[in-house]
Design a protein around this motif. Structure first.
Motif, PDB file in Angstrom:
ATOM      1  N   LEU A  79       1.502   8.758   4.295  1.00  0.00           N
ATOM      2  CA  LEU A  79       0.862   9.650   3.320  1.00  0.00           C
ATOM      3  C   LEU A  79       0.101   8.852   2.268  1.00  0.00           C
ATOM      4  O   LEU A  79      -0.965   9.273   1.813  1.00  0.00           O
ATOM      5  CB  LEU A  79       1.913  10.536   2.654  1.00  0.00           C
ATOM      6  N   GLY A  80       0.651   7.692   1.879  1.00  0.00           N
ATOM      7  CA  GLY A  80      -0.014   6.857   0.888  1.00  0.00           C
ATOM      8  C   GLY A  80      -1.347   6.341   1.357  1.00  0.00           C
ATOM      9  O   GLY A  80      -2.293   6.190   0.556  1.00  0.00           O
ATOM     10  N   ASP A  81      -1.475   6.072   2.657  1.00  0.00           N
ATOM     11  CA  ASP A  81      -2.748   5.602   3.204  1.00  0.00           C
ATOM     12  C   ASP A  81      -3.706   6.741   3.505  1.00  0.00           C
ATOM     13  O   ASP A  81      -4.912   6.522   3.661  1.00  0.00           O
ATOM     14  CB  ASP A  81      -2.506   4.783   4.476  1.00  0.00           C
ATOM     15  N   LYS A  82      -3.188   7.955   3.586  1.00  0.00           N
ATOM     16  CA  LYS A  82      -4.047   9.115   3.852  1.00  0.00           C
ATOM     17  C   LYS A  82      -4.439   9.857   2.575  1.00  0.00           C
ATOM     18  O   LYS A  82      -5.598  10.240   2.395  1.00  0.00           O
ATOM     19  CB  LYS A  82      -3.339  10.087   4.811  1.00  0.00           C
ATOM     20  N   LEU A  83      -3.469  10.074   1.691  1.00  0.00           N
ATOM     21  CA  LEU A  83      -3.699  10.894   0.505  1.00  0.00           C
ATOM     22  C   LEU A  83      -3.820  10.094  -0.782  1.00  0.00           C
ATOM     23  O   LEU A  83      -4.274  10.628  -1.799  1.00  0.00           O
ATOM     24  CB  LEU A  83      -2.560  11.918   0.355  1.00  0.00           C
ATOM     25  N   GLY A  84      -3.365   8.856  -0.772  1.00  0.00           N
ATOM     26  CA  GLY A  84      -3.441   8.031  -1.976  1.00  0.00           C
ATOM     27  C   GLY A  84      -2.082   7.590  -2.472  1.00  0.00           C
ATOM     28  O   GLY A  84      -1.069   8.245  -2.233  1.00  0.00           O
ATOM     29  N   ARG A  85      -2.070   6.450  -3.170  1.00  0.00           N
ATOM     30  CA  ARG A  85      -0.818   5.879  -3.683  1.00  0.00           C
ATOM     31  C   ARG A  85      -0.225   6.766  -4.773  1.00  0.00           C
ATOM     32  O   ARG A  85       0.987   6.948  -4.877  1.00  0.00           O
ATOM     33  CB  ARG A  85      -1.063   4.483  -4.266  1.00  0.00           C
ATOM     34  N   ARG A  86      -1.087   7.330  -5.604  1.00  0.00           N
ATOM     35  CA  ARG A  86      -0.651   8.149  -6.736  1.00  0.00           C
ATOM     36  C   ARG A  86       0.097   9.400  -6.266  1.00  0.00           C
ATOM     37  O   ARG A  86       1.132   9.771  -6.828  1.00  0.00           O
ATOM     38  CB  ARG A  86      -1.866   8.542  -7.565  1.00  0.00           C
ATOM     39  N   SER A  87      -0.402  10.023  -5.205  1.00  0.00           N
ATOM     40  CA  SER A  87       0.229  11.248  -4.709  1.00  0.00           C
ATOM     41  C   SER A  87       1.626  10.969  -4.174  1.00  0.00           C
ATOM     42  O   SER A  87       2.544  11.787  -4.329  1.00  0.00           O
ATOM     43  CB  SER A  87      -0.630  11.891  -3.621  1.00  0.00           C
ATOM     44  N   VAL A  88       1.805   9.801  -3.557  1.00  0.00           N
ATOM     45  CA  VAL A  88       3.127   9.423  -3.045  1.00  0.00           C
ATOM     46  C   VAL A  88       4.102   9.210  -4.189  1.00  0.00           C
ATOM     47  O   VAL A  88       5.264   9.621  -4.113  1.00  0.00           O
ATOM     48  CB  VAL A  88       3.027   8.153  -2.169  1.00  0.00           C
ATOM     49  N   LEU A  89       3.632   8.567  -5.258  1.00  0.00           N
ATOM     50  CA  LEU A  89       4.505   8.343  -6.407  1.00  0.00           C
ATOM     51  C   LEU A  89       4.984   9.666  -6.996  1.00  0.00           C
ATOM     52  O   LEU A  89       6.140   9.795  -7.397  1.00  0.00           O
ATOM     53  CB  LEU A  89       3.776   7.515  -7.465  1.00  0.00           C
ATOM     54  N   PHE A  90       4.112  10.653  -7.028  1.00  0.00           N
ATOM     55  CA  PHE A  90       4.507  11.970  -7.525  1.00  0.00           C
ATOM     56  C   PHE A  90       5.493  12.642  -6.569  1.00  0.00           C
ATOM     57  O   PHE A  90       6.547  13.133  -6.982  1.00  0.00           O
ATOM     58  CB  PHE A  90       3.271  12.868  -7.697  1.00  0.00           C
TER      59      PHE A  90
END
Length: 413
Positions: A79-90
């Motif tokens: 998900l981090g490589d698809k949607l972004g690092r920030r979204s994974v942190l949330f």
């Protein structure tokens, strides 16, 4: 003709909001990750289990948590490589915060097991995504300092977990962990996405690189295994030598009653300072590989001290655990190296999954230790497991690419 000298970034620029928030995130991550280990006996006793059941069912619940970490490592990384690092942190912190609060209300073993699985699933995304994000936003000359800050603040969460349990009961300790996570979620609102990731999304077009090519491409697979290998000594020390410190003390002939929890506590006191030191060391040496090799060598010396150094007092034993903790304090450093080994389109998948796969190697090393123990004894069994882990770690480090100062704005083709 005037020569323009490149402006070197200042060390103070490390203390950006993403680094501070990643540090606090790792603090909560470690707190929640270790909390079950600390409250396992009192919580299961409170649920009415016998001493035999506490040992058996407690191990089963721990395995559920580890299963969540393994699955979550790949899930959040992808998900981090698809949607972004920030979204994974949330997403990750929201998941494990609610799961930990719910653990405080658990009233049966089945629910407790499910909640620890969900907590493990959420906890899997925190460290890898945080390290990936700060590796991409910090100047290449300062990434080692960023790793130092994240690790030293984060691993203090282990110490906080011990004292939270001592000062409160197990249910309140879970509420504290979940509450800290939700507060952290508010701080993350202002954290921006990595510019390198945004540029990567624009470059990919309609030809993304599937995550499973990590295992189908020989070059990527070798890099991936090497990144896991260099981390093996860290969780071997935590999962075996520290967690079973009471058994090592008995095998050494120490008469005093040594509690395993105290050994783990002293180990983490060392880890906090060691992780801060290792980042600075890599900056000073201008090399990730040399810094990791030095820390690994110090770990080996600490293991030899523990097993064959003739320790006969609790003071020397705890001093040895502080040394071991300090020397394995390259956890954030090997994850920073992992992030630097791969292109932006696979970086989060690799870093997040490696972080959790290395944690889960205890599920292999611990059964091996337990299998050898009846015939070989505690010390010799510990020595054999250590020999295997150090051999694999040194082979992994051998010929590994040096990534100090490496530009990260590139893709895996």
């Amino acid at each position: 003709m005037n020569v323009v000298t490149p402006v070197q970034p200042k060390i103070s620029s490390v203390l950006t909001l993403p680094v501070i928030v990643a540090s606090l995130g790792y603090f909560v991550d470690v707190y929640d990750l270790l909390l079950f280990n600390i409250v396992r006996v009192p919580s299961l006793k409170d649920l009415g289990l016998s001493e035999e059941e506490i040992s058996r069912i407690g191990a089963n619940i721990y395995n559920w948590q580890q299963a969540g970490l393994l699955i979550g490592g790949f899930m959040w990384g992808i998900l981090g490589d698809k949607l972004g690092r920030r979204s994974v942190l949330f997403g990750s912190i929201f998941t494990y915060s609610l799961a930990n609060i719910a653990c405080g209300f658990a009233n049966n073993v089945e629910l407790y097991s499910l909640l620890r699985f969900v907590a493990g699933l959420g906890l899997a995304g925190e460290l890898g995504a945080g390290i990936t994000l700060i590796a991409e936003i910090l100047p290449k000359e300062l990434r080692g300092y960023g790793a130092s800050v994240v690790a030293s603040v984060g691993l203090a969460g282990a110490i906080a977990a011990f004292f939270a349990v001592k000062l409160t009961d197990w249910r309140i300790a879970y509420f504290i962990g979940g509450g800290m996570g939700l507060i952290l979620l508010l701080l993350r609102i202002n954290v921006l996405e990595s510019i390198i990731f945004n540029k990567s999304i624009e470059k990919r077009g309609k030809k993304p690189v599937p995550w499973w090519t990590i295992f189908t491409s020989w070059s990527r697979f070798v890099r991936y295994i090497r990144c896991m290998g260099i981390g093996l000594p860290t969780y071997m020390v935590i999962g075996i030598y520290s967690t079973f410190g009471n058994e090592f003390a008995k095998a050494l002939g120490i008469a005093a009653d040594v509690q395993a929890a105290s050994c783990v506590l002293y180990t983490y006191i060392g880890v906090v300072t060691g992780d801060f030191f290792s980042g600075i060391l890599s900056q000073w040496l201008r090399s990730r590989r040399k810094a990791i090799l030095l820390m690994m060598s110090m770990t080996l010396a600490g293991v030899l001290w523990l097993l064959y150094g003739g320790i006969k007092s609790t003071v020397m034993l705890y001093a040895c655990y502080v040394w071991l903790g300090f020397s394995i304090g390259y956890i954030a450093m090997f994850l920073t190296t992992t992030a630097e080994q791969f292109g932006t389109n696979l970086r989060a998948t690799v870093t997040t999954s490696v972080a959790n796969n290395v944690r889960a190697t205890v599920l292999i090393t611990l059964p091996l230790f337990q299998l050898l123990k009846p015939g070989w004894g505690v010390l010799n069994s510990g020595a054999m497991v250590g020999a295997i882990c150090f051999s694999l770690a040194l082979v992994s480090l051998w010929k590994m690419e040096e990534t100090y100062g490496k530009e990260l704005d590139y893709e895996e083709a």
